[in-house]
Design an enzyme around this catalytic site. Structure first.
Site, PDB file in Angstrom:
ATOM      1  N   CYS A  93      19.208  62.608  85.133  1.00  9.75           N
ATOM      2  CA  CYS A  93      17.888  62.016  85.345  1.00  9.75           C
ATOM      3  C   CYS A  93      17.718  61.559  86.788  1.00  9.75           C
ATOM      4  CB  CYS A  93      17.698  60.826  84.404  1.00  9.75           C
ATOM      5  SG  CYS A  93      16.161  59.957  84.696  1.00  9.75           S
ATOM      6  N   CYS A  99      16.268  53.042  87.041  1.00 13.01           N
ATOM      7  CA  CYS A  99      15.744  52.659  85.740  1.00 13.01           C
ATOM      8  C   CYS A  99      16.632  51.688  84.969  1.00 13.01           C
ATOM      9  CB  CYS A  99      15.481  53.909  84.917  1.00 13.01           C
ATOM     10  SG  CYS A  99      15.045  53.585  83.212  1.00 13.01           S
ATOM     11  N   CYS A 102      19.369  53.832  80.659  1.00 11.25           N
ATOM     12  CA  CYS A 102      20.622  54.463  80.210  1.00 11.25           C
ATOM     13  C   CYS A 102      21.733  53.926  81.106  1.00 11.25           C
ATOM     14  CB  CYS A 102      20.588  55.975  80.413  1.00 11.25           C
ATOM     15  SG  CYS A 102      19.299  56.828  79.507  1.00 11.25           S
ATOM     16  N   CYS A 180      11.038  61.098  80.897  1.00 11.94           N
ATOM     17  CA  CYS A 180      12.239  60.370  80.508  1.00 11.94           C
ATOM     18  C   CYS A 180      13.008  61.304  79.595  1.00 11.94           C
ATOM     19  CB  CYS A 180      11.868  59.075  79.787  1.00 11.94           C
ATOM     20  SG  CYS A 180      13.307  58.280  79.049  1.00 11.94           S
ATOM     21  N   GLN A 304      13.280  53.629  62.539  1.00  7.68           N
ATOM     22  CA  GLN A 304      14.419  53.928  63.410  1.00  7.68           C
ATOM     23  C   GLN A 304      13.979  54.835  64.558  1.00  7.68           C
ATOM     24  OE1 GLN A 304      17.683  53.012  63.257  1.00  7.68           O
ATOM     25  NE2 GLN A 304      17.762  51.940  61.299  1.00  7.68           N
ATOM     26  N   TYR A 333      19.224  42.720  54.393  1.00 12.83           N
ATOM     27  CA  TYR A 333      18.614  42.948  55.708  1.00 12.83           C
ATOM     28  C   TYR A 333      17.974  44.340  55.685  1.00 12.83           C
ATOM     29  CZ  TYR A 333      22.222  39.473  56.919  1.00 12.83           C
ATOM     30  OH  TYR A 333      23.054  38.393  56.963  1.00 12.83           O
ATOM     31  N   ASP A 402      23.022  45.320  56.787  1.00 12.28           N
ATOM     32  CA  ASP A 402      22.643  45.901  58.088  1.00 12.28           C
ATOM     33  C   ASP A 402      22.001  44.798  58.928  1.00 12.28           C
ATOM     34  OD1 ASP A 402      21.860  47.481  60.202  1.00 12.28           O
ATOM     35  OD2 ASP A 402      20.428  48.700  59.063  1.00 12.28           O
ATOM     36  N   CYS A 429      25.341  47.238  64.570  1.00 15.59           N
ATOM     37  CA  CYS A 429      25.024  47.734  65.911  1.00 15.59           C
ATOM     38  C   CYS A 429      25.783  46.931  66.965  1.00 15.59           C
ATOM     39  CB  CYS A 429      23.523  47.675  66.155  1.00 15.59           C
ATOM     40  SG  CYS A 429      22.836  46.039  65.947  1.00 15.59           S
TER      41      CYS A 429
HETATM   42  N1  SAH Z   1      18.251  48.383  57.330  1.00 17.25           N
HETATM   43  C1  SAH Z   1      17.093  48.560  58.172  1.00 17.25           C
HETATM   44  C2  SAH Z   1      17.146  47.792  59.484  1.00 17.25           C
HETATM   45  C3  SAH Z   1      17.530  46.396  59.414  1.00 17.25           C
HETATM   46  S1  SAH Z   1      17.377  45.528  60.936  1.00 17.25           S
HETATM   47  C4  SAH Z   1      16.944  50.042  58.521  1.00 17.25           C
HETATM   48  O1  SAH Z   1      17.903  50.808  58.427  1.00 17.25           O
HETATM   49  O2  SAH Z   1      15.858  50.426  58.924  1.00 17.25           O
HETATM   50  C5  SAH Z   1      17.831  43.907  60.406  1.00 17.25           C
HETATM   51  C6  SAH Z   1      16.783  43.225  59.536  1.00 17.25           C
HETATM   52  O3  SAH Z   1      17.336  41.995  59.055  1.00 17.25           O
HETATM   53  C7  SAH Z   1      15.485  42.842  60.235  1.00 17.25           C
HETATM   54  O4  SAH Z   1      14.428  43.489  59.589  1.00 17.25           O
HETATM   55  C8  SAH Z   1      15.412  41.313  60.072  1.00 17.25           C
HETATM   56  O5  SAH Z   1      14.094  40.876  59.835  1.00 17.25           O
HETATM   57  C9  SAH Z   1      16.273  41.080  58.853  1.00 17.25           C
HETATM   58  N2  SAH Z   1      16.905  39.741  58.677  1.00 17.25           N
HETATM   59  C10 SAH Z   1      17.375  38.915  59.631  1.00 17.25           C
HETATM   60  N3  SAH Z   1      17.973  37.835  59.069  1.00 17.25           N
HETATM   61  C11 SAH Z   1      17.889  37.982  57.722  1.00 17.25           C
HETATM   62  C12 SAH Z   1      18.337  37.200  56.608  1.00 17.25           C
HETATM   63  N4  SAH Z   1      18.988  36.067  56.783  1.00 17.25           N
HETATM   64  N5  SAH Z   1      18.099  37.669  55.368  1.00 17.25           N
HETATM   65  C13 SAH Z   1      17.430  38.847  55.190  1.00 17.25           C
HETATM   66  N6  SAH Z   1      16.983  39.616  56.205  1.00 17.25           N
HETATM   67  C14 SAH Z   1      17.195  39.187  57.456  1.00 17.25           C
END
Ligand code: SAH
Length: 472
Positions: A93, A99, A102, A180, A304, A333, A402, A429
């Site tokens: 790039c 930038c 990356c 980009c 995503q 989550y 997650d 992540c």
């Molecule tokens: N699993 C989803 C992404 C999750 S990102 C996917 O694959 O698309 C993490 C998420 O956790 C966010 O949406 C956030 O709002 C939520 N979150 C944060 N703290 C939390 C809690 N204590 N209980 C439940 N959800 C929560």
């Protein structure tokens, strides 16, 4: 992301002698780079002090100049590479230096994948005291370019010209991104055209300092499966001057657009979206598919960013969960419910828990759209709802988590250790918080498998799916 306090501290080599030598800003030194840090910088040691050198690669000997000295580490800028790593390549790039979007483009892609695996191994050694953690090679992309489905660029004026792009690392200077290489071409094409039309019609960018002007951000999104595209203009004012001409020009020059939307954000904030969204033309959302599932993406709906790798990630979750069809699975989550819906056909029942009510509404709509009769979604805190259900006799066989970068809440870890589902599948992540959480879960669980997936090639991000199984 770039905050130096987040630098990972690697174990120090044992064989170097103690020294009182103080480092000073401006000091030059020659260093051997031992590993990569969590932000993609090279890590070396000078008189036992850890030194982070941006754009230096493991195995390299570099000449660097100290720019910042802290108690536990120093930061230095790369002056010259003395001995080059075979993994070093010319960043493709042209805006790479400016930038900062990356941080690993100077590294061959296969080496990036290997270094991400290594980073996960190091985190597990350090925080979970696992000598040989079971970490599989990172799952990468065959073509690691053009993978992002959304360009969200700030708009501003520079030298009299309307520009749209990202802020330069650690500054308030916008880098105008005409192209980009990690973005899908459709998204940057929309931004380029929107910029040209705004300029021609004299619709001014919002200026934060003066609090004048109109356009704050342009967001271009493409659905990979259907090719449908959407443009969202985030404005500081409810009115857009010459809005009819604007829509007409956009429609004429971008016939592939199916949705033009305005979001109004009058606040003095760095948060992109405001509370009001309205349709300017076309449909309010675009249709996207992920494997067998279909989604309707409104301007603010979370999705995503790398759909190709998301499918691989979710398939790893499916494989690792090893469902037989008889399980109650919790997706904690859950966001807009995509993981729960991906797994619903293979379980007896799936239940998602998510904090944000709008996301849960989307998840419910997604369940309906995909006729997932065995999926339900609840608004609440995972650490509150899961133990409450357990007290009512609703006990999961498999729990998928997650969480955000901060990892699992302590209360959730305690309740997992009480509810003790047979399997915990952790999508993470952030390898550091992942490893710390694993260490705590090891009281009742065994770490069976760790699978890194590269969701963001050429950046330092690492995503992992891991399996823990209950002992006994
Ligand atoms: N699993 C989803 C992404 C999750 S990102 C996917 O694959 O698309 C993490 C998420 O956790 C966010 O949406 C956030 O709002 C939520 N979150 C944060 N703290 C939390 C809690 N204590 N209980 C439940 N959800 C929560």
């Amino acid at each position: 992301m770039k905050s130096s306090s987040k630098h990972q501290k690697n174990p120090r080599p044992r064989n170097e002698k103690q020294s009182d030598t103080k480092l000073t800003v401006g000091q030059q030194m020659t260093l051997t780079i031992k590993s990569l840090g969590i932000n993609g910088e090279g890590i070396g040691y000078f008189k036992r002090k850890i030194v982070f050198v941006e754009k230096a690669l493991p195995g390299e000997v570099v000449h660097a100049e100290v720019t910042e000295v802290k108690e536990k580490f120093a930061v230095a800028k790369l002056v010259r590479v003395v001995e080059k790593s075979p993994a070093r390549i010319e960043p493709p790039c042209p805006l790479y230096e400016e930038c900062g979007g990356c941080s690993l483009q100077h590294m061959d892609y296969q080496a990036q994948l290997a270094s991400k695996q290594e980073l996960v191994i190091e985190s597990l050694r350090k925080y979970a005291r696992l000598e040989n953690p079971p970490v599989a090679p990172t799952i990468g992309m065959e073509n690691p370019w053009g993978y992002r489905n959304k360009a969200q660029f700030q708009v501003g004026r520079q030298n009299g010209k309307l520009v749209a792009g990202l802020y330069q690392t650690g500054s308030h200077q916008l880098v105008d991104l005409e192209t980009c290489q990690v973005q899908h071409e459709a998204t940057t094409a929309i931004v380029r055209t929107a910029k040209a039309v705004l300029e021609e019609l004299g619709i001014p960018p919002y200026e934060e300092r003066k609090r004048t002007g109109v356009i704050r951000t342009v967001v271009a999104r493409v659905a990979f499966a259907t090719g449908e595209t959407q443009l969202t203009l985030v404005t500081a004012t409810p009115e857009i001057p010459r809005v009819k001409e604007l829509i007409l020009e956009l429609r004429t020059r971008l016939p592939e657009l199916v949705s033009i939307v305005q979001n109004v954000n009058p606040k003095k904030t760095s948060v992109v979206f405001g509370d009001t969204t309205r349709e300017l033309w076309g449909r309010p959302s675009i249709a996207e598919k992920l494997g067998e599932l279909s989604f309707d993406l409104s301007a603010r709906a979370f999705f995503q960013l790398n759909p190709e790798q998301t499918q691989k990630l979710y398939n790893e979750v499916k494989k690792i969960a090893g469902l037989t069809g008889s399980e109650l699975l919790l997706d904690l989550y859950c966001g807009t419910g995509t993981i729960a819906l991906w797994l619903a056909p293979y379980a007896r029942e799936v239940r998602g828990i998510e904090l944000i009510p709008e996301a849960v509404e989307d998840a419910r709509k997604n369940a309906e759209r995909n006729q997932a009769a065995n999926a339900q979604f609840h608004v609440g805190r995972a650490e509150v709802l899961m133990p409450k259900w357990a007290r009512q006799g609703i006990k999961p066989d498999v729990v998928v988590v997650d969480p955000p970068r901060t990892g699992l809440d302590d209360a959730l870890i305690r309740s997992l250790l009480e509810v003790t589902p047979k399997k915990i599948v952790y999508v993470s992540c952030n390898p550091s918080t992942l490893a710390k959480d694993i260490a705590k879960l090891m009281a009742r669980y065994e770490l069976v498998q760790v699978q890194p997936v590269d969701m963001f090639p050429h950046t330092a991000h690492v995503e992992c799916v891991i399996l823990m199984e209950r002992r006994g």
